[in-house]
Design a protein around this motif. Structure first.
Motif, PDB file in Angstrom:
ATOM      1  N   GLN A 145       0.816  -1.217   0.000  1.00 41.37           N
ATOM      2  CA  GLN A 145       0.000   0.000   0.000  1.00 41.37           C
ATOM      3  C   GLN A 145       0.849   1.266   0.000  1.00 41.37           C
ATOM      4  OE1 GLN A 145      -3.080   0.072  -0.566  1.00 41.37           O
ATOM      5  NE2 GLN A 145      -4.062  -1.792   0.175  1.00 41.37           N
ATOM      6  N   ALA A 166      -5.547  -7.499  -3.650  1.00 44.34           N
ATOM      7  CA  ALA A 166      -5.357  -6.170  -3.056  1.00 44.34           C
ATOM      8  C   ALA A 166      -4.513  -5.278  -3.955  1.00 44.34           C
ATOM      9  CB  ALA A 166      -4.709  -6.299  -1.684  1.00 44.34           C
ATOM     10  N   THR A 167      -3.498  -5.855  -4.583  1.00 45.24           N
ATOM     11  CA  THR A 167      -2.638  -5.076  -5.478  1.00 45.24           C
ATOM     12  C   THR A 167      -3.416  -4.613  -6.699  1.00 45.24           C
ATOM     13  OG1 THR A 167      -0.740  -6.384  -4.744  1.00 45.24           O
ATOM     14  CG2 THR A 167      -0.447  -5.072  -6.730  1.00 45.24           C
ATOM     15  N   GLU A 169      -6.673  -4.141  -6.885  1.00 38.34           N
ATOM     16  CA  GLU A 169      -7.637  -3.127  -6.459  1.00 38.34           C
ATOM     17  C   GLU A 169      -6.968  -1.777  -6.246  1.00 38.34           C
ATOM     18  OE1 GLU A 169      -9.347  -4.895  -3.011  1.00 38.34           O
ATOM     19  OE2 GLU A 169     -10.795  -6.119  -4.161  1.00 38.34           O
ATOM     20  N   ALA A 170      -5.679  -1.800  -5.855  1.00 37.02           N
ATOM     21  CA  ALA A 170      -4.928  -0.556  -5.657  1.00 37.02           C
ATOM     22  C   ALA A 170      -4.388   0.009  -6.966  1.00 37.02           C
ATOM     23  CB  ALA A 170      -3.785  -0.796  -4.677  1.00 37.02           C
ATOM     24  N   LYS A 172      -1.884  -1.232  -8.760  1.00 36.27           N
ATOM     25  CA  LYS A 172      -0.432  -1.237  -8.696  1.00 36.27           C
ATOM     26  C   LYS A 172       0.136  -2.494  -9.351  1.00 36.27           C
ATOM     27  CE  LYS A 172      -0.165   1.672  -4.574  1.00 36.27           C
ATOM     28  NZ  LYS A 172       0.429   1.844  -3.227  1.00 36.27           N
TER      29      LYS A 172
END
Length: 337
Positions: A145, A166-167, A169-170, A172
């Motif tokens: 994050q 999570a990556t 969704e970010a 990245k």
């Protein structure tokens, strides 16, 4: 400002005598003209895979296997990283970044151990560096994050599904090691739909087909693979199927010099100089979705200037070949970042 000399222009790196005009950090024109300058102007290198945190342990464990060297959590590098002080780690990274700039690298993609604190230490080390570092945090989602993405160790270490989600969704980068020691982790790595994969030394035909279908980019690190004894990536077969970039990998085992990586790769695999130079510049930039790696109008002025009249390069009959197979730090005249 302007730079005069032989310009390695565009994706073909066509040698053109002339001038690169720069305004506001952008290449505004490339003018063909006679010049008295012997300089060679090319893109600054993109080192697409580094582990600079290991700069405190250069040439440690030279007789150990890859697993003994780097496998988490008790491989030699992880023990040494735990034992080193914060100041030692930061200074080691800072010195490696400084070395990379002196050897023509303008951008690196760093897999950074140590969670959140590891990312923070890297940013502190890079505070006074003009080199652009894209940091892929490891070990925790929190590290991702505050970084530029997540760099996974390998699908045999964990499933990384949560980290991948999570990556994504970010928005990245997600990169993962795969196929370094054997083929056992390749399918699981490709199932994660990563932005890129590192190593791919041992793909089976089924994996090559999956790479062909997905066109997932691959970062190869030939010097590291030879030093650690895992073998040679099938670069010709991979290059037929996807984008290949070059990385120098772990500072424990190799200096982060793209000159050395290019020369080694060109000679070991008998690749064309232009193909290798693309791997060391624009292909690495594409992996990270960066608008750099070529000398073209409208591109950011991230450039390397070599002295074509150095004792090493004077008399070169094929400039691109000389840059890839012969040039070195002593030939660097200027890095424009």
């Amino acid at each position: 400002m302007h730079l005069d000399g032989t310009v390695l222009r565009g994706p073909s790196f066509e040698p053109v005598e002339g001038r690169v005009v720069i305004d506001g950090g952008e290449i505004v024109s490339i003018e063909e003209m006679e010049t008295t300058s012997d300089d060679i102007i090319l893109p600054a290198f993109v080192n697409a895979h580094t582990h600079l945190g290991d700069s405190i342990a250069k040439e440690a464990g030279g007789d150990l296997s890859l697993e003994e060297l780097v496998a988490p959590p008790d491989g030699l590098k992880h023990r040494l990283l735990r034992e080193a002080s914060r100041d030692e780690l930061i200074e080691g990274i800072r010195r490696s970044l400084q070395f990379m700039e002196s050897t023509g690298t303008g951008t690196c993609l760093e897999f950074r151990e140590g969670g959140v604190e590891g990312v923070r230490m890297f940013r502190e080390a890079a505070e006074y560096s003009d080199l652009q570092s894209l940091i892929l945090g490891r070990e925790t989602i929190d590290a991702m994050q505050i970084a530029d993405g997540f760099g996974a160790s390998g699908a045999n270490d964990a499933d990384f599904e949560t980290e991948r989600t999570a990556t994504g969704e970010a928005g990245k980068l997600f990169g993962i090691h795969a196929g370094e020691v054997d083929s056992s982790d390749i399918n699981a790595a490709l199932d994660l739909d990563p932005e890129f994969v590192v190593h791919m030394v041992h793909p089976d035909p089924v994996h090559l087909q999956r790479i062909d279908d997905s066109e997932v980019p691959i970062v190869v690190c030939p010097r590291s693979n030879i030093v650690t004894g895992v073998g040679r990536p099938p670069i010709a077969e991979l290059a037929e199927r996807t984008t290949l970039a070059l990385g120098t990998d772990n500072v424990m085992t190799n200096s982060p010099s793209m000159f050395r990586e290019m020369a080694f790769t060109a000679k070991l695999f008998d690749l064309s100089a232009r193909d290798v130079l693309r791997m060391a510049t624009v292909n690495g930039a594409r992996i990270a979705d960066l608008d750099r790696g070529l000398v073209e109008e409208g591109r950011p002025a991230k450039l390397l200037v070599l002295d074509g009249n150095s004792d090493n390069l004077t008399g070169a009959q094929d400039i691109v070949r000389a840059v890839v197979r012969r040039a070195g730090p002593a030939d660097v005249k200027r890095l424009v970042l």
